[in-house]
Scaffold this motif. Structure first.
Motif, PDB file in Angstrom:
ATOM      1  N   ILE A   1       0.853  -1.190   0.000  1.00 13.86           N
ATOM      2  CA  ILE A   1       0.000   0.000   0.000  1.00 13.86           C
ATOM      3  C   ILE A   1       0.882   1.231   0.000  1.00 13.86           C
ATOM      4  CG2 ILE A   1      -1.620   1.387   1.384  1.00 13.86           C
ATOM      5  CD1 ILE A   1      -2.918  -1.167   2.319  1.00 13.86           C
ATOM      6  N   ILE A   2       0.548   2.200  -0.853  1.00  9.47           N
ATOM      7  CA  ILE A   2       1.283   3.457  -0.863  1.00  9.47           C
ATOM      8  C   ILE A   2       0.328   4.598  -0.526  1.00  9.47           C
ATOM      9  CG2 ILE A   2       1.039   3.488  -3.390  1.00  9.47           C
ATOM     10  CD1 ILE A   2       3.512   5.305  -3.468  1.00  9.47           C
ATOM     11  N   PHE A   3       0.657   5.327   0.539  1.00 11.24           N
ATOM     12  CA  PHE A   3      -0.102   6.510   0.932  1.00 11.24           C
ATOM     13  C   PHE A   3       0.527   7.713   0.242  1.00 11.24           C
ATOM     14  CE2 PHE A   3      -0.998   3.706   4.585  1.00 11.24           C
ATOM     15  CZ  PHE A   3      -2.379   3.797   4.612  1.00 11.24           C
ATOM     16  N   ILE A   4      -0.305   8.532  -0.405  1.00  4.45           N
ATOM     17  CA  ILE A   4       0.193   9.638  -1.211  1.00  4.45           C
ATOM     18  C   ILE A   4      -0.360  10.950  -0.686  1.00  4.45           C
ATOM     19  CG2 ILE A   4       0.354  10.573  -3.549  1.00  4.45           C
ATOM     20  CD1 ILE A   4      -0.408   7.576  -4.389  1.00  4.45           C
ATOM     21  N   SER A   5       0.544  11.873  -0.353  1.00 10.96           N
ATOM     22  CA  SER A   5       0.148  13.176   0.186  1.00 10.96           C
ATOM     23  C   SER A   5       0.740  14.274  -0.686  1.00 10.96           C
ATOM     24  CB  SER A   5       0.638  13.313   1.639  1.00 10.96           C
ATOM     25  OG  SER A   5       0.324  14.582   2.161  1.00 10.96           O
ATOM     26  N   LEU A   6       0.069  14.537  -1.803  1.00 13.56           N
ATOM     27  CA  LEU A   6       0.524  15.566  -2.734  1.00 13.56           C
ATOM     28  C   LEU A   6      -0.502  16.687  -2.875  1.00 13.56           C
ATOM     29  CD1 LEU A   6       1.915  13.255  -5.581  1.00 13.56           C
ATOM     30  CD2 LEU A   6       3.229  14.423  -3.802  1.00 13.56           C
ATOM     31  N   GLY A   7      -1.616  16.567  -2.174  1.00 14.46           N
ATOM     32  CA  GLY A   7      -2.676  17.561  -2.290  1.00 14.46           C
ATOM     33  C   GLY A   7      -3.601  17.257  -3.455  1.00 14.46           C
ATOM     34  N   CYS A   8      -4.835  17.715  -3.346  1.00 12.05           N
ATOM     35  CA  CYS A   8      -5.843  17.515  -4.393  1.00 12.05           C
ATOM     36  C   CYS A   8      -5.796  18.678  -5.379  1.00 12.05           C
ATOM     37  CB  CYS A   8      -7.222  17.417  -3.742  1.00 12.05           C
ATOM     38  SG  CYS A   8      -8.610  17.318  -4.892  1.00 12.05           S
ATOM     39  N   PRO A   9      -5.796  18.438  -6.686  1.00 13.54           N
ATOM     40  CA  PRO A   9      -6.000  17.150  -7.370  1.00 13.54           C
ATOM     41  C   PRO A   9      -4.705  16.475  -7.826  1.00 13.54           C
ATOM     42  CG  PRO A   9      -6.253  18.912  -8.948  1.00 13.54           C
ATOM     43  CD  PRO A   9      -5.916  19.578  -7.633  1.00 13.54           C
ATOM     44  N   LYS A  10      -3.562  17.001  -7.396  1.00 12.16           N
ATOM     45  CA  LYS A  10      -2.282  16.466  -7.858  1.00 12.16           C
ATOM     46  C   LYS A  10      -2.135  14.988  -7.521  1.00 12.16           C
ATOM     47  CE  LYS A  10       2.713  17.303  -7.697  1.00 12.16           C
ATOM     48  NZ  LYS A  10       3.794  18.148  -7.134  1.00 12.16           N
ATOM     49  N   GLN A  11      -2.490  14.606  -6.289  1.00 11.09           N
ATOM     50  CA  GLN A  11      -2.295  13.207  -5.892  1.00 11.09           C
ATOM     51  C   GLN A  11      -3.238  12.280  -6.663  1.00 11.09           C
ATOM     52  OE1 GLN A  11      -2.966  13.655  -1.712  1.00 11.09           O
ATOM     53  NE2 GLN A  11      -5.172  13.463  -1.876  1.00 11.09           N
ATOM     54  N   GLU A  12      -4.463  12.746  -6.935  1.00 12.99           N
ATOM     55  CA  GLU A  12      -5.408  11.912  -7.677  1.00 12.99           C
ATOM     56  C   GLU A  12      -4.922  11.703  -9.114  1.00 12.99           C
ATOM     57  OE1 GLU A  12      -7.060  12.932  -4.070  1.00 12.99           O
ATOM     58  OE2 GLU A  12      -6.454  14.417  -5.576  1.00 12.99           O
ATOM     59  N   CYS A  13      -4.421  12.772  -9.728  1.00 11.56           N
ATOM     60  CA  CYS A  13      -3.894  12.651 -11.088  1.00 11.56           C
ATOM     61  C   CYS A  13      -2.648  11.770 -11.114  1.00 11.56           C
ATOM     62  CB  CYS A  13      -3.591  14.040 -11.654  1.00 11.56           C
ATOM     63  SG  CYS A  13      -5.072  15.059 -11.925  1.00 11.56           S
ATOM     64  N   TRP A  14      -1.827  11.864 -10.070  1.00 12.69           N
ATOM     65  CA  TRP A  14      -0.631  11.014  -9.989  1.00 12.69           C
ATOM     66  C   TRP A  14      -1.044   9.544  -9.955  1.00 12.69           C
ATOM     67  CZ3 TRP A  14       1.696   7.174  -7.283  1.00 12.69           C
ATOM     68  CH2 TRP A  14       3.075   6.990  -7.470  1.00 12.69           C
ATOM     69  N   MET A  15      -2.060   9.228  -9.166  1.00 14.98           N
ATOM     70  CA  MET A  15      -2.507   7.833  -9.080  1.00 14.98           C
ATOM     71  C   MET A  15      -3.007   7.342 -10.431  1.00 14.98           C
ATOM     72  SD  MET A  15      -4.307   7.440  -5.310  1.00 14.98           S
ATOM     73  CE  MET A  15      -5.525   8.762  -5.495  1.00 14.98           C
ATOM     74  N   GLN A  16      -3.782   8.175 -11.127  1.00 12.13           N
ATOM     75  CA  GLN A  16      -4.304   7.787 -12.441  1.00 12.13           C
ATOM     76  C   GLN A  16      -3.173   7.538 -13.428  1.00 12.13           C
ATOM     77  OE1 GLN A  16      -7.794   7.433 -13.395  1.00 12.13           O
ATOM     78  NE2 GLN A  16      -6.656   6.357 -14.989  1.00 12.13           N
ATOM     79  N   GLU A  17      -2.164   8.414 -13.410  1.00 16.67           N
ATOM     80  CA  GLU A  17      -1.036   8.285 -14.335  1.00 16.67           C
ATOM     81  C   GLU A  17      -0.203   7.033 -14.054  1.00 16.67           C
ATOM     82  OE1 GLU A  17       1.042  11.914 -13.752  1.00 16.67           O
ATOM     83  OE2 GLU A  17      -0.506  13.152 -14.700  1.00 16.67           O
ATOM     84  N   HIS A  18      -0.243   6.549 -12.813  1.00 19.65           N
ATOM     85  CA  HIS A  18       0.599   5.413 -12.440  1.00 19.65           C
ATOM     86  C   HIS A  18      -0.181   4.117 -12.223  1.00 19.65           C
ATOM     87  CE1 HIS A  18       3.192   8.883 -11.714  1.00 19.65           C
ATOM     88  NE2 HIS A  18       4.195   8.058 -11.912  1.00 19.65           N
ATOM     89  N   LEU A  19      -1.452   4.136 -12.579  1.00 19.23           N
ATOM     90  CA  LEU A  19      -2.247   2.919 -12.501  1.00 19.23           C
ATOM     91  C   LEU A  19      -1.682   1.883 -13.473  1.00 19.23           C
ATOM     92  CD1 LEU A  19      -4.781   1.534 -11.332  1.00 19.23           C
ATOM     93  CD2 LEU A  19      -6.063   2.453 -13.276  1.00 19.23           C
ATOM     94  N   GLY A  20      -1.424   0.693 -12.975  1.00 22.15           N
ATOM     95  CA  GLY A  20      -0.835  -0.353 -13.799  1.00 22.15           C
ATOM     96  C   GLY A  20       0.682  -0.330 -13.811  1.00 22.15           C
ATOM     97  N   LYS A  21       1.275   0.770 -13.348  1.00 19.38           N
ATOM     98  CA  LYS A  21       2.734   0.865 -13.247  1.00 19.38           C
ATOM     99  C   LYS A  21       3.192   0.566 -11.827  1.00 19.38           C
ATOM    100  CE  LYS A  21       2.935   4.542 -16.759  1.00 19.38           C
ATOM    101  NZ  LYS A  21       3.350   5.956 -17.006  1.00 19.38           N
ATOM    102  N   VAL A  22       2.495   1.143 -10.857  1.00 20.84           N
ATOM    103  CA  VAL A  22       2.806   0.909  -9.440  1.00 20.84           C
ATOM    104  C   VAL A  22       2.011  -0.303  -8.966  1.00 20.84           C
ATOM    105  CG1 VAL A  22       2.534   1.836  -7.113  1.00 20.84           C
ATOM    106  CG2 VAL A  22       3.345   3.314  -8.952  1.00 20.84           C
ATOM    107  N   ASN A  23       2.710  -1.316  -8.495  1.00 16.39           N
ATOM    108  CA  ASN A  23       2.059  -2.559  -8.075  1.00 16.39           C
ATOM    109  C   ASN A  23       1.626  -2.496  -6.610  1.00 16.39           C
ATOM    110  OD1 ASN A  23       2.671  -3.614 -10.652  1.00 16.39           O
ATOM    111  ND2 ASN A  23       4.696  -4.239  -9.940  1.00 16.39           N
ATOM    112  N   SER A  24       0.836  -1.490  -6.293  1.00 14.03           N
ATOM    113  CA  SER A  24       0.374  -1.287  -4.918  1.00 14.03           C
ATOM    114  C   SER A  24      -1.015  -0.669  -4.949  1.00 14.03           C
ATOM    115  CB  SER A  24       1.310  -0.344  -4.146  1.00 14.03           C
ATOM    116  OG  SER A  24       2.651  -0.753  -4.205  1.00 14.03           O
ATOM    117  N   VAL A  25      -1.700  -0.780  -3.822  1.00 15.29           N
ATOM    118  CA  VAL A  25      -2.943  -0.050  -3.643  1.00 15.29           C
ATOM    119  C   VAL A  25      -2.560   1.390  -3.319  1.00 15.29           C
ATOM    120  CG1 VAL A  25      -5.060   0.167  -2.294  1.00 15.29           C
ATOM    121  CG2 VAL A  25      -4.134  -2.103  -2.805  1.00 15.29           C
ATOM    122  N   MET A  26      -2.963   2.333  -4.159  1.00 17.37           N
ATOM    123  CA  MET A  26      -2.602   3.740  -3.983  1.00 17.37           C
ATOM    124  C   MET A  26      -3.752   4.477  -3.311  1.00 17.37           C
ATOM    125  SD  MET A  26      -0.845   4.425  -7.740  1.00 17.37           S
ATOM    126  CE  MET A  26      -2.151   3.580  -8.645  1.00 17.37           C
TER     127      MET A  26
END
Length: 228
Positions: free
Chosen positions: A162-187
């Protein structure tokens, strides 16, 4: 498996009690699934109405939690009587507890090095058996393509579930979308949870959270952020 949802101002919010939402996140870690969890408060829902990128992330997220009593109240009025709040800090603490019980590890990405150092010290006191696979404060500027590839490699090589992401909204949400399928963790995007857990910001008292007035409490601490 499609999780039950309720439409709140155009966004499908996951309609499950707190424990079931946490259990779902933990279940995804068993096969190192790449998943997106958005912790949605009223501010995020309103922001998504004018930000197409954020709206797309919410539409495609695997789980969107109701962070904020106003959202919970709407869900209850729509027939989800047992719905409770599924807020960022509560998710973070519950995951830390269950991570120990299920022998899974977490990764912390975002905020500042000072905040992360304080978080690490508190985690070592409160969850000494917790496996923290990595802690990283990325630069505030956009990463180069090479830097991004290297970041993904570090996360995946760490074995974090599991990766907890604290980049602020909407930056963190966009980061997760961009890395879906690349990062092998629950974001999981948790916004201000890092500085709150580190003691840099105060968490609203329980009565404030339950009364739906948390926005006013945050306003007192961050007027520029909410009105900027």
């Amino acid at each position: 498996m499609n999780l039950p949802t309720v439409n709140v101002t155009g966004t499908e919010i996951t309609a499950l009690p707190f424990k079931e939402q946490i259990d779902t996140m933990i279940s995804w870690t068993k096969n190192r699934s790449s998943r997106i969890v958005c912790v949605a408060n009223v501010h995020m829902l309103m922001e998504s109405r004018k930000n197409k990128s954020l709206r797309r992330v919410l539409e495609n997220a695997d789980l969107v939690t109701p962070d904020g009593m106003p959202i919970v109240w709407v869900m209850r009025s729509l027939g989800i009587r047992n719905q409770d709040r599924v807020a960022g800090l509560d998710i973070f603490l519950a995951i830390c507890r269950q991570a120990i019980e299920n022998d899974i590890s977490i990764y912390l990405l975002g905020s500042t090095q000072d905040v992360l150092s304080k978080m690490k010290s508190r985690l070592e006191r409160e969850f000494p058996a917790l496996k923290v696979a990595g802690i990283e404060s990325p630069p505030f500027r956009p990463l180069t393509e090479i830097e991004d590839v290297e970041l993904v490699e570090r996360i995946n090589k760490s074995g974090a579930n599991i990766i907890f992401i604290s980049l602020g909204c909407p930056k963190q949400e966009c980061w997760m979308q961009e890395h879906l399928g690349k990062v092998n963790s629950v974001m999981i995007g948790v916004g201000a949870v890092f500085p709150v857990y580190a003691g840099e910001k105060k968490y609203a008292p329980k009565w404030v959270r339950e009364s739906g007035l948390e926005w006013s409490y945050r306003l007192l601490q961050e007027p520029r952020r909410l009105f900027g």
